[in-house]
Scaffold this motif. Structure first.
Motif, PDB file in Angstrom:
ATOM      1  N   VAL A 132     -41.421 -30.440  60.994  1.00  0.00           N
ATOM      2  CA  VAL A 132     -42.039 -30.899  62.383  1.00  0.00           C
ATOM      3  C   VAL A 132     -40.863 -31.445  63.111  1.00  0.00           C
ATOM      4  O   VAL A 132     -40.213 -32.141  62.806  1.00  0.00           O
ATOM      5  N   VAL A 133     -41.205 -30.888  64.414  1.00  0.00           N
ATOM      6  CA  VAL A 133     -40.032 -31.271  65.427  1.00  0.00           C
ATOM      7  C   VAL A 133     -40.828 -32.169  66.355  1.00  0.00           C
ATOM      8  O   VAL A 133     -40.126 -32.952  67.105  1.00  0.00           O
ATOM      9  N   PRO A 180     -49.345 -31.805  64.866  1.00  0.00           N
ATOM     10  CA  PRO A 180     -47.906 -31.463  64.816  1.00  0.00           C
ATOM     11  C   PRO A 180     -47.605 -30.254  65.143  1.00  0.00           C
ATOM     12  O   PRO A 180     -48.168 -29.089  65.389  1.00  0.00           O
ATOM     13  N   SER A 184     -44.360 -27.540  64.431  1.00  0.00           N
ATOM     14  CA  SER A 184     -43.168 -27.317  63.807  1.00  0.00           C
ATOM     15  C   SER A 184     -42.162 -26.727  64.578  1.00  0.00           C
ATOM     16  O   SER A 184     -42.362 -26.139  65.784  1.00  0.00           O
ATOM     17  N   ARG A 185     -40.851 -26.600  63.909  1.00  0.00           N
ATOM     18  CA  ARG A 185     -39.731 -25.857  64.559  1.00  0.00           C
ATOM     19  C   ARG A 185     -39.938 -24.639  65.040  1.00  0.00           C
ATOM     20  O   ARG A 185     -39.423 -24.249  66.102  1.00  0.00           O
ATOM     21  N   HIS A 232     -38.284 -40.352  62.802  1.00  0.00           N
ATOM     22  CA  HIS A 232     -39.322 -40.217  63.883  1.00  0.00           C
ATOM     23  C   HIS A 232     -38.928 -41.220  64.997  1.00  0.00           C
ATOM     24  O   HIS A 232     -38.693 -42.317  64.903  1.00  0.00           O
ATOM     25  N   VAL A 276     -37.937 -35.998  64.717  1.00  0.00           N
ATOM     26  CA  VAL A 276     -39.135 -35.834  65.276  1.00  0.00           C
ATOM     27  C   VAL A 276     -39.589 -36.652  66.463  1.00  0.00           C
ATOM     28  O   VAL A 276     -39.530 -37.945  66.394  1.00  0.00           O
ATOM     29  N   HIS A 278     -46.712 -43.315  61.611  1.00  0.00           N
ATOM     30  CA  HIS A 278     -45.596 -42.231  61.631  1.00  0.00           C
ATOM     31  C   HIS A 278     -44.140 -42.965  61.272  1.00  0.00           C
ATOM     32  O   HIS A 278     -43.192 -42.154  61.107  1.00  0.00           O
TER      33      HIS A 278
END
Length: 557
Positions: free
Chosen positions: A30-31, A43, A45-46, A234, A259, A278
């Motif tokens: 997750v980015v 979320p 993702s990359r 995060h 993230v 988070h």
């Protein structure tokens, strides 16, 4: 970081390469964490971010956007703002962020200076009618109308065809297709401009400080290392990505493989919930926002034991108090930071092992060896030794490369030997470290934004019943800086203070509207070597007295 044949790190060659490396390292990681319309976490993702960037890159090429072109991004903290930054860089174009609080006149100024090919506009966000503001701004701006790209935002449906058609302000309208073909790959120019930030100027309207892609990238990598962000950690992204503080922190998080926890609206309780859920490790913001978080936490405590670092900007003089609270409650290390639109935020930060309370002050150690700082006597230009106060001046890849729409501004901003004049007072503690003292001018920090009081004064003076206007900043009832306006009326007129505030609200962002306006018979003045000057210190005394008396409608002095 990728490794070369000799075992050394190979830095990313450009912004798209940075994203590509993240995908190669862990495509499913997750980015970013978005907020859906119901507040639910979405979320990203990359791989998804790279796919969206590739699709938008193809659409920008199809729309004719290319090297040297500008794209205005009028979005809240959605991952879409990151997509637009990377896609624009991929075609060697640059973005200029527009704060969602900006009003018509401010937007018109940005359009006139930046002359964007298109505006990426948040569709149906937080009840804001951004399209109406854009239409009125286009009517005011002395520049061609841009195309409009409606961006629906995370978890939202794409706008209907009739909504898209109705969004045309003179040059067409469309909405991004996440499944669009990426088109032929191209190698972006790292020396092309990549981003511009609005910043107050001496005219009272924002300047647009622009930076090259190479500078954005190198600074992101340097900040990631200096802040100690580890892969997967995060980072709270609560400050607007349209500004340098929010943008710089987000780019540092990406460079570190972290993230971005994106907050499109600052609600203290919701932000605290996200920090707890988070396991946020890094936060950078002013003490104004941190004070709101502290108040909300005291009302309903959460487990913030993961929160390791706060990069503090002491806008209201409360950083020390809040640093002690964070340390006692969670073991958080607070480090003072320094930056600006022209230098990027987080140009300097105190290391965590620097002793407190000195570590809580503004300034810090430069985040990169490529950045230089010196202190000079503002009157003589003489370079001063460590410990003496003077103007902070900088050189390096973080320094502004140009001002959009103002070719002469860079000449005014730099010394003859190539150093950037920050306009800030400070003193060196080492060759690569300094303490920020105060802004040399009279800028006000309102709701976390640096505002030139001349901008508010100019608007007040435009009222037909006002002859002279002056604005000063004083502590308001909540401890935050409040702008108080003083006006001298045109002979025979008696303007209503409430009407003058409404007058300001018609063209200025809400945080720039003065908290109070007082109509006075004459400005207090002093005769100086350069002429008669208004005594701002006297006006501040009057403003403080008015605030202390809690007058709902200030009377004539």
């Amino acid at each position: 970081m990728e490794i070369d044949a000799g075992g050394g790190p190979v830095p990313p060659r450009d912004l798209p390469d940075l994203l590509g490396r993240l995908v190669r390292q862990d495509p499913d990681a997750v980015v970013a964490l978005d907020k859906g319309p119901d507040g639910a976490t979405v979320p990203v993702s990359r791989t998804e971010l790279e796919r969206r960037v590739a699709a938008l890159t193809g659409e920008l090429r199809k729309a004719g956007v290319g090297p040297g072109d500008c794209v205005a991004v009028w979005l809240p903290n959605w991952s879409d703002a990151l997509v637009w930054q990377f896609a624009a860089a991929a075609v060697s174009a640059h973005v200029v962020g527009i704060n969602t609080r900006y009003n018509v006149t401010e937007v018109a100024h940005v359009l006139a200076r930046a002359r964007p090919e298109l505006v990426a506009l948040a569709h149906d966000f937080h009840g804001l009618d951004l399209l109406r503001r854009l239409r009125e701004a286009v009517d005011q701006a002395s520049s061609p109308a841009p195309a409009v790209v409606l961006v629906p935002g995370p978890g939202r449906e794409r706008p209907a065809a009739e909504e898209i058609a109705a969004s045309d302000v003179g040059r067409g309208a469309w909405t991004p297709d996440p499944d669009a073909a990426p088109g032929d790959p191209a190698v972006p120019d790292p020396q092309a401009l990549a981003v511009a930030f609005t910043t107050s100027g001496s005219t009272g309207m924002p300047k647009l400080a622009a930076h090259r892609a190479a500078g954005v990238l190198s600074h992101a990598v340097a900040d990631a290392a200096a802040l100690g962000i580890a892969p997967g950690e995060h980072v709270l992204c609560a400050l607007p990505l349209s500004g340098t503080f929010g943008h710089t922190l987000a780019m540092a998080a990406l460079a570190a493989g972290g993230v971005c926890v994106l907050e499109p609206v600052f609600d203290a309780d919701a932000v605290l919930d996200d920090m707890a859920v988070h396991s946020v490790t890094h936060v950078a913001c002013g003490d104004d926002l941190m004070a709101r978080l502290a108040e909300a936490w005291r009302a309903r405590p959460r487990d913030l034991s993961s929160w390791r670092w706060w990069g503090a900007a002491d806008f209201q003089g409360r950083a020390r108090e809040l640093a002690q609270w964070a340390a006692e409650a969670f073991g958080t290390t607070t480090c003072g930071v320094y930056g600006s639109s022209e230098l990027f935020a987080l140009t300097a930060a105190w290391p965590p092992d620097e002793p407190a309370p000195g570590r809580w002050a503004g300034g810090g150690r430069l985040v990169s060896r490529a950045i230089e700082v010196r202190v000079v006597d503002p009157a003589t230009g003489k370079v001063l030794p460590h410990g003496q106060e003077g103007e902070l001046q900088f050189r390096g890849p973080n320094v502004v490369d140009s001002y959009l729409g103002d070719a002469e501004a860079a000449g005014r901003a730099f010394t003859g030997d190539g150093w950037f004049r920050s306009g800030d007072l400070g003193r060196l503690t080492a060759d690569d470290a300094f303490v920020y003292v105060v802004r040399m001018g009279d800028a006000l920090r309102l709701r976390g934004f640096l505002v030139d009081p001349a901008e508010i004064e100019q608007r007040l003076a435009e009222h037909p019943d006002v002859r002279t206007a002056k604005v000063v900043g004083v502590p308001g009832p909540d401890g935050a800086t409040a702008a108080v306006g003083f006006v001298v009326a045109v002979d025979g007129q008696e303007p209503d203070p409430a009407e003058l505030r409404r007058w300001c609200a018609r063209t200025l962002a809400g945080f720039k509207v003065p908290a109070a306006v007082q109509v006075i018979g004459a400005m207090p003045t002093t005769n100086g070597p350069n002429g008669v000057k208004i005594r701002a210190d006297v006006l501040r005394e009057w403003a403080v007295r008015s605030m202390d008396q809690s007058e709902s409608r200030p009377s004539r002095q």
